[in-house]
Enzyme design. Structure first.
Site, short mmCIF file in Angstrom:
data_model
loop_
_atom_site.label_atom_id
_atom_site.label_comp_id
_atom_site.label_asym_id
_atom_site.label_seq_id
_atom_site.Cartn_x
_atom_site.Cartn_y
_atom_site.Cartn_z
N HIS A 205 6.76 1.21 -6.03
CA HIS A 205 5.35 1.00 -5.69
C HIS A 205 5.04 -0.42 -5.25
O HIS A 205 3.96 -0.71 -4.78
CB HIS A 205 4.46 1.32 -6.90
CG HIS A 205 4.51 0.26 -7.96
ND1 HIS A 205 5.58 0.13 -8.81
CD2 HIS A 205 3.67 -0.75 -8.28
CE1 HIS A 205 5.38 -0.89 -9.62
NE2 HIS A 205 4.23 -1.45 -9.32
C1 UD1 Z 1 -0.85 -2.55 -9.95
C2 UD1 Z 1 -0.35 -3.89 -10.44
C3 UD1 Z 1 1.16 -3.84 -10.64
C4 UD1 Z 1 1.57 -2.68 -11.50
C5 UD1 Z 1 1.02 -1.41 -10.89
C6 UD1 Z 1 1.36 -0.19 -11.66
C7 UD1 Z 1 -1.57 -5.84 -9.60
C8 UD1 Z 1 -1.44 -7.04 -8.74
N1 UD1 Z 1 -0.60 -4.93 -9.48
O1 UD1 Z 1 -0.30 -2.35 -8.67
O2 UD1 Z 1 1.58 -5.03 -11.26
O3 UD1 Z 1 2.97 -2.61 -11.56
O4 UD1 Z 1 -0.42 -1.55 -10.85
O5 UD1 Z 1 0.91 0.94 -11.02
O6 UD1 Z 1 -2.49 -5.73 -10.35
N2 UD1 Z 1 -4.54 3.79 -6.15
C9 UD1 Z 1 -5.03 5.06 -6.23
N3 UD1 Z 1 -5.39 5.51 -7.47
C10 UD1 Z 1 -5.26 4.75 -8.58
C11 UD1 Z 1 -4.77 3.46 -8.47
C12 UD1 Z 1 -4.39 2.98 -7.25
O7 UD1 Z 1 -5.15 5.77 -5.25
O8 UD1 Z 1 -5.61 5.22 -9.67
C13 UD1 Z 1 -4.19 3.28 -4.84
C14 UD1 Z 1 -5.36 2.47 -4.31
O9 UD1 Z 1 -5.73 2.94 -3.07
C15 UD1 Z 1 -4.86 1.06 -4.21
C16 UD1 Z 1 -3.37 1.20 -4.29
O10 UD1 Z 1 -3.08 2.43 -4.92
O11 UD1 Z 1 -5.24 0.42 -3.03
C17 UD1 Z 1 -2.79 0.08 -5.11
O12 UD1 Z 1 -3.45 -0.04 -6.34
P1 UD1 Z 1 -3.64 -1.48 -7.02
O13 UD1 Z 1 -4.28 -1.35 -8.34
O14 UD1 Z 1 -4.24 -2.40 -6.05
O15 UD1 Z 1 -2.17 -1.99 -7.19
P2 UD1 Z 1 -0.87 -1.24 -7.69
O16 UD1 Z 1 0.06 -1.17 -6.56
O17 UD1 Z 1 -1.16 0.00 -8.44
#
Ligand code: UD1
Length: 362
Positions: A205
């Site tokens: 991810h």
């Molecule tokens: C975040 C953490 C990372 C952790 C990871 C675990 C930061 C910088 N990163 O990264 O350290 O390892 O979580 O998952 O905080 N999204 C969904 N549904 C959700 C959550 C996310 O669709 O419930 C999608 C969103 O569109 C978002 C993307 O995933 O833009 C990334 O989510 P985000 O929370 O920004 O970062 P992660 O990659 O999940």
């Protein structure tokens, strides 16, 4: 003692669970739980509350997705008035996600003591968003709880006074040990038509692996070759699923009969699969530690790790994110396939007890 505990993203939840449970045992501690809403899908958040018995959050800031700056700022804007209203004795943050950083900044600005659980880990790679979050959170924290000795050394080098730092072990491993039997009893491998010790489990991810088309394509090339030798189960993070679709890679995956793309799993299901895998492939931080505790070989699809103990214990090796380096690491694993069962010091299921005991006396 009123303690505001902050969670935001999936990997925070398995860390907060044993801490809240331990705090609840003491009548003089009032734990308040705040969810920032960084992760919002049920299968990225809600399912973990249910499975891990975490009480429903007292407050949800409902922040959702956005750029890192936007997300951090939104958490800060929503949290500041709440902390001013609640005036807790302590704010406790875990891990290294954007919500961790945002809450640390607000606590420091409104002069509320701050505890950071999982302090001191360093990849020394400032292109990694979590590294920035870790460094700043630790600089602001009053109480820093570490999972491995290298973290104490890192903090010392950054000039953090020793009396603020406590080597307590790993709360995420508290959760793993607590739930392992229940997870294994689910018989997860059979649900996916694979046998125990007869498959690899993959998670991916990290933006540096999935946001650049060439890198993601190279990883898929490696997987293509790997899946012909060992079935691979791949519960995909929403970000990864989106990138696979945008780049037209879903079609490519359909041509790989033994690579099975599935939805993100709950905690118990995932642990059930991990505990019985022959091999883990991941770019997660936490999974490097969980496989160490389980004695499962892990190839980490990164160039560095902030968790060197996982390599010292012998379960984890860095495989990089290029096709050749991943396949080389796989060959190396296949040649010397051993199970390693050394458990790092204090990864014994009692880290949360130690932390709460220290907090009671501050
Ligand atoms: C975040 C953490 C990372 C952790 C990871 C675990 C930061 C910088 N990163 O990264 O350290 O390892 O979580 O998952 O905080 N999204 C969904 N549904 C959700 C959550 C996310 O669709 O419930 C999608 C969103 O569109 C978002 C993307 O995933 O833009 C990334 O989510 P985000 O929370 O920004 O970062 P992660 O990659 O999940």
């Amino acid at each position: 003692m009123k303690i505001v505990n902050i969670v935001g993203a999936r990997p925070n939840l398995m860390k907060i669970a044993p801490l809240i449970a331990e705090m609840q045992r003491f009548s003089d501690i009032e734990p308040v739980l705040v969810h920032t809403g960084q992760h919002y899908d049920d299968n990225m958040s809600e399912v973990f509350f249910k499975e891990l018995g975490i009480p429903q959050p007292d407050y949800n800031l409902g922040v959702g997705p956005g750029t890192h700056t936007w997300q951090t700022a939104q958490v800060m804007l929503a949290l500041e008035p709440l902390l001013q209203e609640l005036r807790p004795d302590l704010v406790l943050v875990v891990g290294d996600v954007n919500s961790t950083l945002a809450a640390a900044l607000v606590a420091a600005k409104v002069c509320i003591p701050l505890a950071h659980v999982e302090a001191g880990l360093r990849s020394f790679d400032r292109t990694m968003p979590e590294e920035i979050n870790r460094v700043i959170t630790d600089a602001l924290a009053d109480y820093l709880f570490t999972t491995e000795r290298s973290a104490n050394e890192n903090l010392q080098q950054e000039g953090i006074p020793d009396h603020r730092v406590f080597f307590v072990g790993n709360v995420m491993i508290d959760t793993l040990l607590h739930h392992r039997q229940r997870a294994e009893a689910l018989g997860m491998p059979a649900r996916y038509g694979v046998s125990g010790n007869g498959y690899a489990l993959l998670t991916l991810h990290r933006p540096s692996n999935v946001d650049v088309r060439e890198v993601l394509g190279g990883i898929l090339n490696a997987l293509d070759s790997l899946q012909s030798r060992l079935p691979v189960l791949f519960p995909a993070h929403p970000r990864t699923m989106r990138r696979l679709a945008e780049n037209g890679f879903l079609e490519r995956i359909k041509t790989m009969p033994n690579l099975r793309l599935i939805e993100p799993l709950g905690y118990l299901e995932f642990l059930g699969l991990m505990a019985q895998a022959r091999l883990m492939l991941t770019d997660s931080g936490g999974i490097q530690e969980e496989t160490t505790a389980l004695g499962i070989p892990c190839l980490t699809l990164r160039e560095n790790t902030e968790r060197p103990i996982t390599i010292e214990m012998g379960t984890n090796r860095l495989a990089g994110n290029r096709k050749e380096s991943i396949l080389n690491a796989y060959e190396d694993f296949a040649r010397n396939e051993t199970r390693n069962c050394s458990i790092p010091p204090k990864w014994d299921g009692k880290a949360a007890d130690r932390i709460v005991e220290i907090l009671k006396n501050i």
